[in-house]
Design a protein around this motif. Structure first.
Motif, PDB file in Angstrom:
ATOM      1  N   HIS A  95       3.354  -7.405   6.857  1.00 51.73           N
ATOM      2  CA  HIS A  95       3.926  -7.993   5.640  1.00 51.73           C
ATOM      3  C   HIS A  95       3.123  -7.689   4.383  1.00 51.73           C
ATOM      4  N   LEU A  96       1.876  -7.149   4.550  1.00 46.85           N
ATOM      5  CA  LEU A  96       1.040  -6.849   3.384  1.00 46.85           C
ATOM      6  C   LEU A  96       0.974  -5.359   3.054  1.00 46.85           C
ATOM      7  N   ARG A  97       1.492  -4.520   3.921  1.00 46.10           N
ATOM      8  CA  ARG A  97       1.272  -3.082   3.741  1.00 46.10           C
ATOM      9  C   ARG A  97       1.892  -2.519   2.481  1.00 46.10           C
ATOM     10  N   ARG A  98       2.991  -3.082   2.037  1.00 45.60           N
ATOM     11  CA  ARG A  98       3.607  -2.576   0.800  1.00 45.60           C
ATOM     12  C   ARG A  98       2.810  -2.963  -0.434  1.00 45.60           C
ATOM     13  N   HIS A  99       1.875  -3.893  -0.274  1.00 44.29           N
ATOM     14  CA  HIS A  99       1.158  -4.421  -1.439  1.00 44.29           C
ATOM     15  C   HIS A  99      -0.176  -3.726  -1.718  1.00 44.29           C
ATOM     16  N   VAL A 100      -0.576  -2.780  -0.881  1.00 46.76           N
ATOM     17  CA  VAL A 100      -1.794  -1.999  -1.128  1.00 46.76           C
ATOM     18  C   VAL A 100      -1.470  -0.532  -0.884  1.00 46.76           C
ATOM     19  N   GLY A 101      -1.822   0.301  -1.834  1.00 45.81           N
ATOM     20  CA  GLY A 101      -1.573   1.729  -1.704  1.00 45.81           C
ATOM     21  C   GLY A 101      -2.593   2.519  -2.494  1.00 45.81           C
ATOM     22  N   GLY A 106       1.525   6.984   6.262  1.00 41.45           N
ATOM     23  CA  GLY A 106       2.273   5.778   5.917  1.00 41.45           C
ATOM     24  C   GLY A 106       1.683   4.984   4.778  1.00 41.45           C
ATOM     25  N   ILE A 107       0.913   5.642   3.910  1.00 41.82           N
ATOM     26  CA  ILE A 107       0.257   4.962   2.787  1.00 41.82           C
ATOM     27  C   ILE A 107       1.174   5.002   1.565  1.00 41.82           C
ATOM     28  N   THR A 108       1.358   3.854   0.940  1.00 38.54           N
ATOM     29  CA  THR A 108       2.167   3.769  -0.269  1.00 38.54           C
ATOM     30  C   THR A 108       1.462   4.462  -1.435  1.00 38.54           C
TER      31      THR A 108
END
Length: 369
Positions: A200-206, A232-234
Motif C-alpha cells: 500500500h506504500l509503494r506508489r508513495h516512494v519513487g 517496479g520503481i515509480t
C-alpha cells in the motif's frame, strides 16, 4: 505529450513571499513565451522557512493566483532545505539528510502543504535528497540504513494517510546524484529492495530521475530507464537537465566552471584501464590533473541550458536527453532544472533567466513533437 514545467529552484528565495514574487516576475513571463493561452504547470521550490510561513491566507492567495493566471501545481522540489543561492551551498545541500527526523518532518509538511495548494490534483511529486552525502554516510553500518529507511517509510505512511483523506497521490521522489548514497541506477535499485515497502506504500516512494546526474555517471539512458521500470520503481518525475563534458585536450577547460556556491562533482573515464574515477568537486579534479593523472573524458555536475550542445570550449550531455525523453511514458512529469544558471561564467550567458527557461521548454516541446 507529458506535462512540462521548470523548477523554481533557479530563482533565489527561502520565504513564501519569494515563491510568490518568483511566480509574478518569472513564471508569468515564461508562460507568455511558451503557453500563453493554455494551462501552465508549476514546479515550485519550497524551502523549510517558506513551508512554515504558508498559512491559510498564503494558500488562498496561491490558489487565487493560479486561477487568475491559468496555472496549477505539478511538482515540488523539496531537496534544498535552506539557503540555495548567493552563498556557499556545496555539500550542505544534503542536510538535514534522511538520518534526521527533521528531513522527515520537512517532507511531511511539504505533503500537507501540497494537497492544500492543489486539492484537485490526482498526483503530485516531491523530490528529495538521495539519502545522504556518501562521504558522510557509513554504507557498511546497518543502523544508518535502518534509520534512513525508517524515516522514508514514515513519510510514505503519512502520504498514504493524506491520499486516503484527500484523494491526492503524493510521491516522495528520491533523486540519485553523484557522490551520494544513491548515485548509480544499481544503488537506487538496491535501496528499494532494502526499503522493502508494503504494497500500500509503494506508489508513495519513487525516484526523481535527473538526466544530468545519470549522464555524469556515464550511464546509458535506455539501459537505466529499462532497469528502473523492470524493478517496479515509480518515476515520480524526470528532471530534464544537461551536464558539462570534455574529451582530450579540452578537459582542463572544465576547470573554468569551478565556482564557490555549488558542488560540481566530476566523473572521469580512463580508456586504458576502462575505469571511472570520481571526484567530489572540480577543485579535487584540478588536483588530479596537476598530479599528472590522465583521462580520456570527463563529465561534470553543472546544470546548463539544455538547448546547448556546447558551452564555451566544452561539450554537453544533450545526447542523453535526445535518447531518453522520447522513450518516456507521457504520464511522467517533466521538469527542466537549470538551477546553476547564475553560476555560468557571465560571458557565456546570452539570455535572461526567463528567456533561457522558455528556450529550454520550447526545445523539449520540439524534440517530443
Amino acid at each position: 505529450m507529458a506535462e512540462l514545467t521548470y523548477c523554481g529552484n533557479i530563482h533565489p528565495g527561502e520565504h513564501w513571499a519569494d515563491v510568490m514574487h518568483n511566480l509574478d516576475s518569472h513564471a508569468l513571463e515564461v508562460k507568455a513565451r511558451v503557453n500563453p493561452t493554455g494551462a501552465f504547470p508549476l514546479g515550485l521550490r519550497i524551502a523549510q522557512q517558506a513551508v512554515l510561513e504558508a498559512d491559510d491566507n498564503a494558500i488562498a492567495e496561491f490558489r487565487a493566483w493560479c486561477k487568475r493566471h491559468n496555472c496549477y501545481l505539478l511538482t515540488i522540489n523539496g531537496f534544498p532545505y535552506g539557503t540555495f543561492h548567493n552563498r556557499r551551498v556545496k555539500e550542505n545541500v544534503y542536510l538535514p539528510d534522511w538520518r534526521s527526523a527533521e528531513r522527515a518532518s520537512y517532507s511531511k509538511r511539504l505533503g500537507d502543504l501540497a494537497v492544500k495548494l492543489e486539492p484537485g490534483a490526482k498526483r503530485l511529486s516531491i523530490s528529495t535528497v538521495p539519502i545522504a552525502f556518501k562521504p558522510a554516510f557509513n554504507t557498511d553500518a546497518i543502523d544508518e540504513w535502518e534509520l534512513a529507511c525508517g524515516y522514508v517509510r514514515d513519510v510514505a505512511e503519512h502520504y498514504y494517510q493524506l491520499y486516503q483523506q484527500t484523494g491526492v497521490l503524493l510521491v516522495l521522489a528520491l533523486e540519485p546524484e553523484p557522490m551520494c548514497v544513491l548515485e548509480t541506477t544499481d544503488e537506487a535499485i538496491q535501496f528499494f529492495k532494502r526499503l522493502n515497502l508494503p504494497e500500500h506504500l509503494r506508489r508513495h516512494v519513487g525516484l526523481c530521475f535527473d538526466c544530468c546526474h545519470q549522464a555524469v555517471e556515464f550511464e546509458s539512458a535506455s539501459d537505466c530507464l529499462q532497469r528502473i521500470i523492470a524493478a517496479g520503481i515509480t518515476i515520480g518525475k524526470v528532471q530534464v537537465s544537461s551536464a558539462l563534458k570534455a574529451t582530450g585536450d579540452e578537459i582542463p577547460k572544465l576547470l573554468n566552471f569551478d565556482e564557490p556556491v555549488y558542488l560540481h562533482q566530476a566523473v572521469a573515464h580512463c580508456q586504458h584501464s576502462n575505469q571511472l574515477h570520481r571526484f567530489t568537486d572540480l577543485t579535487d579534479f584540478k588536483q588530479a590533473l596537476q598530479q599528472g593523472q590522465h583521462f580520456d573524458e570527463c563529465r561534470v555536475h553543472f546544470h546548463i541550458p539544455i538547448f546547448l550542445e556546447h558551452l564555451g570550449e566544452c561539450g554537453t550531455t544533450q545526447d542523453f536527453l535526445r535518447e531518453l525523453l522520447p522513450q518516456l511514458d507521457s504520464h511522467i512529469p517533466l521538469e527542466v532544472e537549470t538551477y546553476s544558471f547564475a553560476a555560468i561564467p557571465e560571458q557565456l550567458r546570452t539570455d535572461t533567466v526567463s528567456e533561457s527557461i522558455a528556450r529550454e521548454l520550447l526545445w523539449v516541446k520540439a524534440l517530443l513533437d
